[in-house]
Design an enzyme around this catalytic site. Structure first.
Site, PDB file in Angstrom:
ATOM      1  N   ASN A  10       0.855  -1.188   0.000  1.00 31.45           N
ATOM      2  CA  ASN A  10       0.000   0.000   0.000  1.00 31.45           C
ATOM      3  C   ASN A  10       0.892   1.239   0.000  1.00 31.45           C
ATOM      4  O   ASN A  10       1.476   1.579   1.028  1.00 31.45           O
ATOM      5  CB  ASN A  10      -0.899  -0.051   1.252  1.00 31.45           C
ATOM      6  CG  ASN A  10      -1.772   1.173   1.403  1.00 31.45           C
ATOM      7  OD1 ASN A  10      -1.838   2.018   0.502  1.00 31.45           O
ATOM      8  ND2 ASN A  10      -2.444   1.276   2.533  1.00 31.45           N
ATOM      9  N   TRP A  11       0.983   1.889  -1.158  1.00 32.45           N
ATOM     10  CA  TRP A  11       1.891   3.040  -1.260  1.00 32.45           C
ATOM     11  C   TRP A  11       1.291   4.296  -0.628  1.00 32.45           C
ATOM     12  O   TRP A  11       1.969   5.312  -0.519  1.00 32.45           O
ATOM     13  CB  TRP A  11       2.243   3.292  -2.733  1.00 32.45           C
ATOM     14  CG  TRP A  11       3.023   2.175  -3.382  1.00 32.45           C
ATOM     15  CD1 TRP A  11       3.460   1.012  -2.780  1.00 32.45           C
ATOM     16  CD2 TRP A  11       3.466   2.102  -4.748  1.00 32.45           C
ATOM     17  NE1 TRP A  11       4.135   0.237  -3.692  1.00 32.45           N
ATOM     18  CE2 TRP A  11       4.164   0.873  -4.903  1.00 32.45           C
ATOM     19  CE3 TRP A  11       3.351   2.956  -5.849  1.00 32.45           C
ATOM     20  CZ2 TRP A  11       4.730   0.488  -6.128  1.00 32.45           C
ATOM     21  CZ3 TRP A  11       3.911   2.570  -7.061  1.00 32.45           C
ATOM     22  CH2 TRP A  11       4.599   1.345  -7.192  1.00 32.45           C
ATOM     23  N   LYS A  12       0.040   4.255  -0.279  1.00 32.95           N
ATOM     24  CA  LYS A  12      -0.648   5.409   0.329  1.00 32.95           C
ATOM     25  C   LYS A  12      -0.426   6.680  -0.515  1.00 32.95           C
ATOM     26  O   LYS A  12      -0.332   6.599  -1.730  1.00 32.95           O
ATOM     27  CB  LYS A  12      -0.202   5.579   1.783  1.00 32.95           C
ATOM     28  CG  LYS A  12      -0.352   4.279   2.590  1.00 32.95           C
ATOM     29  CD  LYS A  12      -0.194   4.457   4.060  1.00 32.95           C
ATOM     30  CE  LYS A  12      -0.355   3.118   4.760  1.00 32.95           C
ATOM     31  NZ  LYS A  12      -0.255   3.206   6.211  1.00 32.95           N
ATOM     32  N   HIS A  94      -9.735   1.234   4.779  1.00 31.46           N
ATOM     33  CA  HIS A  94      -8.474   1.404   5.509  1.00 31.46           C
ATOM     34  C   HIS A  94      -8.702   2.318   6.720  1.00 31.46           C
ATOM     35  O   HIS A  94      -9.469   3.277   6.641  1.00 31.46           O
ATOM     36  CB  HIS A  94      -7.399   1.989   4.590  1.00 31.46           C
ATOM     37  CG  HIS A  94      -6.037   1.905   5.195  1.00 31.46           C
ATOM     38  ND1 HIS A  94      -5.620   2.789   6.162  1.00 31.46           N
ATOM     39  CD2 HIS A  94      -5.022   1.024   5.029  1.00 31.46           C
ATOM     40  CE1 HIS A  94      -4.387   2.458   6.547  1.00 31.46           C
ATOM     41  NE2 HIS A  94      -4.008   1.395   5.870  1.00 31.46           N
ATOM     42  N   GLU A  96      -7.025   4.625   7.974  1.00 31.79           N
ATOM     43  CA  GLU A  96      -6.758   6.054   7.773  1.00 31.79           C
ATOM     44  C   GLU A  96      -7.988   6.749   7.194  1.00 31.79           C
ATOM     45  O   GLU A  96      -8.268   7.898   7.508  1.00 31.79           O
ATOM     46  CB  GLU A  96      -5.533   6.222   6.861  1.00 31.79           C
ATOM     47  CG  GLU A  96      -4.241   5.895   7.610  1.00 31.79           C
ATOM     48  CD  GLU A  96      -3.119   5.373   6.730  1.00 31.79           C
ATOM     49  OE1 GLU A  96      -3.215   5.445   5.497  1.00 31.79           O
ATOM     50  OE2 GLU A  96      -2.138   4.875   7.318  1.00 31.79           O
ATOM     51  N   GLU A 167      -5.599  -5.022  10.510  1.00 32.59           N
ATOM     52  CA  GLU A 167      -4.585  -3.985  10.719  1.00 32.59           C
ATOM     53  C   GLU A 167      -4.881  -3.223  12.006  1.00 32.59           C
ATOM     54  O   GLU A 167      -5.657  -2.252  11.989  1.00 32.59           O
ATOM     55  CB  GLU A 167      -4.589  -3.007   9.548  1.00 32.59           C
ATOM     56  CG  GLU A 167      -4.224  -3.626   8.219  1.00 32.59           C
ATOM     57  CD  GLU A 167      -3.623  -2.584   7.289  1.00 32.59           C
ATOM     58  OE1 GLU A 167      -2.511  -2.812   6.811  1.00 32.59           O
ATOM     59  OE2 GLU A 167      -4.239  -1.542   7.078  1.00 32.59           O
ATOM     60  N   GLY A 173       2.250   2.141  10.855  1.00 35.27           N
ATOM     61  CA  GLY A 173       3.204   3.240  10.733  1.00 35.27           C
ATOM     62  C   GLY A 173       3.918   3.582  12.020  1.00 35.27           C
ATOM     63  O   GLY A 173       4.575   4.617  12.116  1.00 35.27           O
ATOM     64  N   SER A 212       3.222  -2.207  10.340  1.00 34.57           N
ATOM     65  CA  SER A 212       4.662  -2.260  10.598  1.00 34.57           C
ATOM     66  C   SER A 212       5.311  -3.589  10.219  1.00 34.57           C
ATOM     67  O   SER A 212       6.252  -4.038  10.873  1.00 34.57           O
ATOM     68  CB  SER A 212       4.970  -1.889  12.064  1.00 34.57           C
ATOM     69  OG  SER A 212       4.601  -0.546  12.320  1.00 34.57           O
ATOM     70  N   GLY A 233       2.805  -1.207   4.326  1.00 36.19           N
ATOM     71  CA  GLY A 233       2.833   0.210   3.979  1.00 36.19           C
ATOM     72  C   GLY A 233       4.259   0.655   3.718  1.00 36.19           C
ATOM     73  O   GLY A 233       4.799   0.482   2.625  1.00 36.19           O
ATOM     74  N   GLY A 234       4.894   1.224   4.746  1.00 42.18           N
ATOM     75  CA  GLY A 234       6.223   1.821   4.609  1.00 42.18           C
ATOM     76  C   GLY A 234       7.228   0.940   3.876  1.00 42.18           C
ATOM     77  O   GLY A 234       7.934   1.408   2.969  1.00 42.18           O
TER      78      GLY A 234
HETATM   79  P1  PGA Z   1       2.694   0.262   7.670  1.00 43.66           P
HETATM   80  O1  PGA Z   1       1.225   0.448   7.031  1.00 43.66           O
HETATM   81  O2  PGA Z   1       3.253  -1.041   7.101  1.00 43.66           O
HETATM   82  O3  PGA Z   1       3.469   1.459   7.220  1.00 43.66           O
HETATM   83  O4  PGA Z   1       2.522   0.172   9.141  1.00 43.66           O
HETATM   84  C1  PGA Z   1       0.373  -0.638   6.828  1.00 43.66           C
HETATM   85  C2  PGA Z   1      -0.940  -0.177   6.250  1.00 43.66           C
HETATM   86  O5  PGA Z   1      -1.482   0.841   6.683  1.00 43.66           O
HETATM   87  O6  PGA Z   1      -1.489  -0.833   5.338  1.00 43.66           O
END
Ligand code: PGA
Length: 253
Positions: A10-12, A94, A96, A167, A173, A212, A233-234
């Protein structure tokens, strides 16, 4: 049949056009273990370009969100059937978006419906806040309610085709992933709940862990029996790290 692991990146709201293209090209050039599925979710602006760059690879593409409404007069939104012209997957709900953009369970359910109608495979995200996690009797029921709210009205065959990503919000994050035991506990509970909703779907549905995930912790998480992959994500923004998580998934089978 055994569930195929899926590693989803997930590149967000990260990466400019050039960087997104470079990352996609690097991923396309590298080998991918045949026993693992992989997908990336670029910002919507770069989705078509990234899908083209990955068209000869086994890496699938998906959108990070879709509208719950059909195509029409809705400024700034993307209809699920528009996404389906380019991509095969879409992330729905998600945290967020739930937390910062006010997406309720009802909205998430409508988005999931729209995605399925368009022939997309939704990745339904669920997860609890730290506050809820700290109440021992609350966190599993909270997440199960999110799953039920999104899926309870769908026929069994469709339920099985959805992908769920557990998640925990406190792990996203933050650099603090759930422990493998915590991830397993929740993914097993989700699988049991799915099977209650749609008999037989529990065994088939793929359940990912997200929050994470990195090359260092991936293997321990992915060897858990009810964790079928990861939403990353990251670490998905760095080609070598994303590949290392994919390799860990292959090693965990
Ligand atoms: P993260 O994000 O790996 O940066 O914690 C995961 C996500 O929100 O899908």
């Amino acid at each position: 049949m055994a569930r195929r692991p899926l590693i989803a990146g997930n590149w967000k709201m990260n990466l400019g056009r050039q960087d997104a293209g470079d990352l996609a090209s690097t991923l396309a050039a590298g080998p991918l273990p045949t026993e693992v599925d992989a997908a990336v979710f670029p910002p919507a602006l770069w989705l078509a370009g990234v899908a083209d760059l990955l068209s000869d690879s086994r890496i699938e593409t998906g959108a990070q969100n879709c509208s719950e409404y059909p195509r029409g007069a809705l400024t700034g939104e993307l209809a699920a059937d528009q996404i389906a012209e380019i991509a095969s997957l879409v992330i729905v709900g998600h945290s967020e978006r739930r937390q910062r953009l006010g997406e309720t369970d009802e909205v998430v359910r409508a988005k999931l419906d729209a995605a399925l109608r368009a022939g997309l495979t939704p990745i339904l995200c669920v997860g609890e806040t730290l506050e809820i996690r700290q109440q021992p009797d609350a966190y599993v029921p909270f997440v199960i309610r999110q799953v039920e709210s999104a899926l309870s009205h769908r026929p069994a065959r469709e339920v099985a085709s959805v992908i769920i990503a557990y998640e925990p919000i406190w792990a996203i994050g933050t650099g603090v992933a759930a422990t493998p035991d915590d991830a397993q506990e929740m993914c097993a509970a989700i699988r049991a709940a799915v099977d209650q909703l749609a008999a037989g779907a529990g065994e088939e549905i793929r359940i990912l862990y997200g929050g994470s995930v990195n090359p260092g912790n991936a293997r321990a998480l992915l060897t858990q029996p009810d964790v079928d992959g990861a939403l990353v994500g990251g670490a998905s923004l760095v080609a070598d790290d994303f590949r290392a998580v994919i390799t860990a998934a292959a090693g965990a089978i």
